[in-house]
Design a protein around this motif. Structure first.
Motif, PDB file in Angstrom:
ATOM      1  N   ASP A 291       0.802  -1.214   0.000  1.00 48.00           N
ATOM      2  CA  ASP A 291       0.000   0.000   0.000  1.00 48.00           C
ATOM      3  C   ASP A 291       0.840   1.272   0.000  1.00 48.00           C
ATOM      4  OD1 ASP A 291      -3.078   0.047   0.108  1.00 48.00           O
ATOM      5  OD2 ASP A 291      -2.422   1.850   1.139  1.00 48.00           O
ATOM      6  N   THR A 292       1.922   1.295   0.760  1.00 47.28           N
ATOM      7  CA  THR A 292       2.778   2.485   0.722  1.00 47.28           C
ATOM      8  C   THR A 292       3.434   2.621  -0.653  1.00 47.28           C
ATOM      9  OG1 THR A 292       4.509   1.136   1.758  1.00 47.28           O
ATOM     10  CG2 THR A 292       3.252   2.602   3.186  1.00 47.28           C
ATOM     11  N   SER A 293       3.831   1.496  -1.245  1.00 52.35           N
ATOM     12  CA  SER A 293       4.441   1.539  -2.579  1.00 52.35           C
ATOM     13  C   SER A 293       3.435   1.999  -3.624  1.00 52.35           C
ATOM     14  CB  SER A 293       4.999   0.169  -2.951  1.00 52.35           C
ATOM     15  OG  SER A 293       6.032  -0.207  -2.071  1.00 52.35           O
ATOM     16  N   ARG A 294       2.174   1.588  -3.475  1.00 41.87           N
ATOM     17  CA  ARG A 294       1.133   2.061  -4.398  1.00 41.87           C
ATOM     18  C   ARG A 294       1.058   3.582  -4.363  1.00 41.87           C
ATOM     19  NH1 ARG A 294      -5.399   1.114  -3.834  1.00 41.87           N
ATOM     20  NH2 ARG A 294      -4.895   1.346  -1.632  1.00 41.87           N
ATOM     21  N   SER A 295       1.113   4.143  -3.168  1.00 42.53           N
ATOM     22  CA  SER A 295       1.067   5.590  -3.021  1.00 42.53           C
ATOM     23  C   SER A 295       2.285   6.247  -3.666  1.00 42.53           C
ATOM     24  CB  SER A 295       0.994   5.961  -1.529  1.00 42.53           C
ATOM     25  OG  SER A 295       1.011   7.358  -1.342  1.00 42.53           O
ATOM     26  N   VAL A 296       3.472   5.712  -3.400  1.00 40.50           N
ATOM     27  CA  VAL A 296       4.707   6.307  -3.926  1.00 40.50           C
ATOM     28  C   VAL A 296       4.732   6.241  -5.452  1.00 40.50           C
ATOM     29  CG1 VAL A 296       7.222   6.169  -3.983  1.00 40.50           C
ATOM     30  CG2 VAL A 296       6.000   5.751  -1.845  1.00 40.50           C
ATOM     31  N   ILE A 297       4.409   5.080  -6.021  1.00 40.80           N
ATOM     32  CA  ILE A 297       4.447   4.936  -7.478  1.00 40.80           C
ATOM     33  C   ILE A 297       3.426   5.856  -8.140  1.00 40.80           C
ATOM     34  CG2 ILE A 297       4.050   3.352  -9.407  1.00 40.80           C
ATOM     35  CD1 ILE A 297       5.205   1.121  -7.631  1.00 40.80           C
ATOM     36  N   SER A 298       2.253   5.993  -7.542  1.00 42.59           N
ATOM     37  CA  SER A 298       1.245   6.914  -8.086  1.00 42.59           C
ATOM     38  C   SER A 298       1.773   8.344  -8.082  1.00 42.59           C
ATOM     39  CB  SER A 298      -0.050   6.830  -7.266  1.00 42.59           C
ATOM     40  OG  SER A 298      -0.620   5.543  -7.342  1.00 42.59           O
ATOM     41  N   LEU A 299       2.462   8.719  -7.015  1.00 43.95           N
ATOM     42  CA  LEU A 299       3.036  10.063  -6.928  1.00 43.95           C
ATOM     43  C   LEU A 299       4.161  10.254  -7.938  1.00 43.95           C
ATOM     44  CD1 LEU A 299       2.908  10.232  -3.073  1.00 43.95           C
ATOM     45  CD2 LEU A 299       1.981  12.032  -4.547  1.00 43.95           C
ATOM     46  N   ILE A 300       4.960   9.219  -8.160  1.00 39.53           N
ATOM     47  CA  ILE A 300       6.010   9.293  -9.178  1.00 39.53           C
ATOM     48  C   ILE A 300       5.394   9.512 -10.557  1.00 39.53           C
ATOM     49  CG2 ILE A 300       7.746   7.911 -10.407  1.00 39.53           C
ATOM     50  CD1 ILE A 300       8.482   6.680  -7.660  1.00 39.53           C
ATOM     51  N   MET A 301       4.303   8.800 -10.835  1.00 35.59           N
ATOM     52  CA  MET A 301       3.607   8.987 -12.108  1.00 35.59           C
ATOM     53  C   MET A 301       3.105  10.424 -12.248  1.00 35.59           C
ATOM     54  SD  MET A 301       3.796   6.087 -13.710  1.00 35.59           S
ATOM     55  CE  MET A 301       2.540   6.186 -14.979  1.00 35.59           C
ATOM     56  N   LYS A 302       2.638  10.994 -11.140  1.00 31.05           N
ATOM     57  CA  LYS A 302       2.163  12.382 -11.163  1.00 31.05           C
ATOM     58  C   LYS A 302       3.307  13.340 -11.474  1.00 31.05           C
ATOM     59  CE  LYS A 302       0.695  16.128  -8.132  1.00 31.05           C
ATOM     60  NZ  LYS A 302       0.495  16.580  -6.751  1.00 31.05           N
ATOM     61  N   TYR A 303       4.408  13.218 -10.748  1.00 31.85           N
ATOM     62  CA  TYR A 303       5.522  14.142 -10.947  1.00 31.85           C
ATOM     63  C   TYR A 303       6.157  13.978 -12.327  1.00 31.85           C
ATOM     64  CZ  TYR A 303       5.453  15.835  -6.137  1.00 31.85           C
ATOM     65  OH  TYR A 303       5.086  16.453  -4.958  1.00 31.85           O
ATOM     66  N   LEU A 304       6.317  12.753 -12.806  1.00 28.58           N
ATOM     67  CA  LEU A 304       6.900  12.545 -14.134  1.00 28.58           C
ATOM     68  C   LEU A 304       5.970  13.070 -15.219  1.00 28.58           C
ATOM     69  CD1 LEU A 304       8.575   9.005 -13.932  1.00 28.58           C
ATOM     70  CD2 LEU A 304       9.599  11.252 -13.578  1.00 28.58           C
ATOM     71  N   GLY A 305       4.649  12.996 -14.981  1.00 30.72           N
ATOM     72  CA  GLY A 305       3.694  13.536 -15.936  1.00 30.72           C
ATOM     73  C   GLY A 305       3.705  15.052 -15.964  1.00 30.72           C
ATOM     74  N   ASN A 306       3.960  15.656 -14.819  1.00 24.43           N
ATOM     75  CA  ASN A 306       3.971  17.119 -14.716  1.00 24.43           C
ATOM     76  C   ASN A 306       5.317  17.733 -15.078  1.00 24.43           C
ATOM     77  OD1 ASN A 306       1.427  18.133 -14.094  1.00 24.43           O
ATOM     78  ND2 ASN A 306       1.625  17.718 -11.910  1.00 24.43           N
ATOM     79  N   LEU A 307       6.387  16.921 -15.010  1.00 17.64           N
ATOM     80  CA  LEU A 307       7.742  17.439 -15.213  1.00 17.64           C
ATOM     81  C   LEU A 307       8.437  16.651 -16.329  1.00 17.64           C
ATOM     82  CD1 LEU A 307       8.688  17.667 -11.427  1.00 17.64           C
ATOM     83  CD2 LEU A 307       8.014  19.583 -12.900  1.00 17.64           C
ATOM     84  N   PRO A 308       8.168  17.000 -17.599  1.00 14.75           N
ATOM     85  CA  PRO A 308       8.728  16.232 -18.721  1.00 14.75           C
ATOM     86  C   PRO A 308      10.248  16.158 -18.728  1.00 14.75           C
ATOM     87  CG  PRO A 308       7.709  18.308 -19.474  1.00 14.75           C
ATOM     88  CD  PRO A 308       7.306  18.113 -18.057  1.00 14.75           C
ATOM     89  N   GLU A 309      10.919  17.201 -18.235  1.00 14.02           N
ATOM     90  CA  GLU A 309      12.384  17.173 -18.223  1.00 14.02           C
ATOM     91  C   GLU A 309      12.904  16.116 -17.242  1.00 14.02           C
ATOM     92  OE1 GLU A 309      11.126  20.083 -15.039  1.00 14.02           O
ATOM     93  OE2 GLU A 309      10.466  19.536 -17.069  1.00 14.02           O
ATOM     94  N   VAL A 310      12.176  15.905 -16.144  1.00 19.85           N
ATOM     95  CA  VAL A 310      12.549  14.867 -15.179  1.00 19.85           C
ATOM     96  C   VAL A 310      12.294  13.487 -15.786  1.00 19.85           C
ATOM     97  CG1 VAL A 310      12.125  13.917 -12.882  1.00 19.85           C
ATOM     98  CG2 VAL A 310      12.066  16.395 -13.235  1.00 19.85           C
ATOM     99  N   TYR A 311      11.164  13.350 -16.468  1.00 24.17           N
ATOM    100  CA  TYR A 311      10.850  12.090 -17.167  1.00 24.17           C
ATOM    101  C   TYR A 311      11.972  11.740 -18.146  1.00 24.17           C
ATOM    102  CZ  TYR A 311       8.801   9.005 -20.684  1.00 24.17           C
ATOM    103  OH  TYR A 311       8.578   7.976 -21.569  1.00 24.17           O
ATOM    104  N   GLU A 312      12.428  12.711 -18.934  1.00 26.70           N
ATOM    105  CA  GLU A 312      13.458  12.451 -19.944  1.00 26.70           C
ATOM    106  C   GLU A 312      14.761  11.975 -19.304  1.00 26.70           C
ATOM    107  OE1 GLU A 312      13.152  12.298 -23.130  1.00 26.70           O
ATOM    108  OE2 GLU A 312      11.083  13.034 -23.230  1.00 26.70           O
TER     109      GLU A 312
END
Length: 480
Positions: A291-312
């Motif tokens: 459950d904690t990992s579900r939260s973290v991975i969801s947040l990572i998806m949010k930040y990578l979606g909002n920050l394309p330079e970080v995704y790259e």
């Protein structure tokens, strides 16, 4: 009439004694130099304000307002019917983490105690050390590295099944399928989709009642959580019963998963965990392990979606790792060790948005901290936000900057998403692998846009997106 007197008089006397004890305690407390703050309403305290802040995703506001109003080192409040001193900053974290079994011991609200009974979270002193050592003998890097190819295979299968061919997905519920399947596979060797689905639905009810008023009455969150916990343990008990037979008949391996490990491994004195202890610890690890990992991975998806330079930047690192492998070759330990920037990104996500706000301790004796008296049996709380968002520790704390974790990284006791000291999260390495394996696979397959870039996350009790975090997928055609 005599019978009424027989019942009423002892009751009145008992109430009088309780009232007298309450008054004496208040008088004693008034003589102490307690931390500044307010205890709020009787019994309820500031619990409603705390829950409200959590559900608005503003736990940090609850903490920072009181630090500013009362004292930035420590302040008092009342939550869950308990008087609580909130320890702040690196000094507060250091004190609580380094004083386990000296001035403090672990404490959780009674809902946690009743749901997780004989598991590690409720054990203290030598019992806690023995149980932790036994669990860590499976959850350490040397053991987990052997399961890495299996974790990679599960991640690939999950993405092919639930993401491939979709134009849009809702991240939070779909990520649970991955983290839960991974935990069940490594801990129980459970892979049947129907069995996984049934067990997963129970954990949803369990999670919502883990931090709640412990009122075991039909319809309450706690009652639903108790029923869910019983159902989960019933399933695990059936698996355990069969596993014992399979181990005796050499049909199962002692190293195939955590359950086998606990059944065949004794502590240093030769004692094996009881059946109830195994059930409670399996419940704890299945819950915490997904459950904690579900939260973290969801947040990572949010930040990578909002920050394309970080995704790259993450994509670049992961492609370099894949280009050094044969087609279809699964991840190995050496590959994960190369994911340094990806883990820095995940660490910055954990700093900005920790899935769990903090934890609790119990004062085992009277002591003084920051010139204040802390009475015995007061509950103590450390909170990640008191350091993670401190501009004196992290320059421009609101800004996403993964470079904070390069070199020596943050100063001691400032970055605490996994806690610290003897009670540090024992699943930290498992979570690291679980997160990095998913990042490796998802960025190679997709880019994505957030449907609502400003979607709010709330603590209930884990940090979760209010709308589940819907995203639009754009397949990224890469093959190793």
């Amino acid at each position: 009439m005599e019978m009424i007197k027989f019942i009423v008089l002892p009751t009145v006397l008992a109430l009088f004694v309780l009232f007298l004890h309450f008054i004496i305690r208040i008088i004693k407390l008034r003589k102490l130099n307690l931390p500044k703050g307010t205890l709020g309403l009787p019994i309820i305290g500031e619990t409603l304000e705390f829950f409200k802040a959590n559900l608005e995703g503003k736990q940090i506001r609850f903490i920072q307002e009181r630090m500013k109003k009362y004292d930035s080192r420590v302040f008092k409040t009342s939550l869950f019917g308990e008087n609580i001193a909130v320890f702040c900053g690196t000094a507060g974290n250091k004190f609580l983490f380094s004083n386990e079994n000296k001035n403090v011991q672990v404490w959780w609200p009674s809902s946690v105690k009743k749901l997780l009974r004989l598991s590690l979270v409720n054990k203290v002193g030598d019992e806690a050390k023995i149980t932790r050592r036994l669990l860590m003998s499976f959850l350490n890097p040397e053991t987990l590295r052997n399961y890495l190819p299996k974790m990679d295979r599960i991640a690939q299968h999950h993405i092919n099944t639930h993401w491939k061919g979709k134009e849009q997905v809702v991240v939070y519920p779909i990520i649970q399928l991955y983290t839960f399947e991974l935990a069940c596979c490594l801990f129980l060797s459970m892979e049947d989709p129907i069995q996984l689905s049934n067990l997963s639905s129970y954990f949803e009810e369990f999670l919502k009642g883990i931090i709640s008023f412990p009122i075991n009455f039909p319809g309450t969150r706690f009652h639903k959580a108790m029923k869910a916990a019983d159902a989960i343990k019933k399933e695990i008990k059936l698996i355990m019963k069969k596993r014992k037979v399979d181990l005796e008949e050499k049909k199962a391996s002692p190293t195939q998963d955590l359950l086998s490990h606990l059944l065949v491994t004794s502590d240093t004195s030769g004692r094996f965990m009881s059946e109830v202890e195994i059930l409670d610890n399996m419940l704890l690890l299945l819950f915490a392990g997904h459950d904690t990992s579900r939260s973290v991975i969801s947040l990572i998806m949010k930040y990578l979606g909002n920050l394309p330079e970080v995704y790259e930047q993450v994509l670049k690192e992961q492609l370099e790792i894949s280009q050094g492998k044969e087609e279809g070759e699964l991840l190995q330990w050496e590959d994960v060790q190369k994911m340094k920037h990806s883990w820095n990104v995940a660490s910055e996500v954990l700093r900005l948005s920790p899935p769990v706000g903090g934890a609790y301790r119990n004062a085992t004796k009277d002591f003084t901290y920051a010139d204040y008296n802390i009475p015995i049996d007061w509950k103590l709380h450390w909170n990640t936000h008191t350091t993670h968002m401190d501009p004196t520790l992290f320059t421009n704390p609101e800004k996403f900057d993964a470079s904070r974790f390069e070199g020596e990284g943050p100063i001691p006791y400032s970055y605490v998403p996994f806690g610290g000291g003897p009670r540090m999260c024992l699943g930290q390495e498992f979570a690291r692998l679980e997160i990095l394996v998913f990042m490796h696979n998802i960025v190679k397959r997709f880019k994505w846009d957030l449907v609502d870039p400003d979607e709010n996350f709330k603590y209930d009790p884990m940090l979760e997106p209010e709308k589940g975090l819907p995203i639009k997928l754009h397949p990224f055609h890469y093959t190793s």
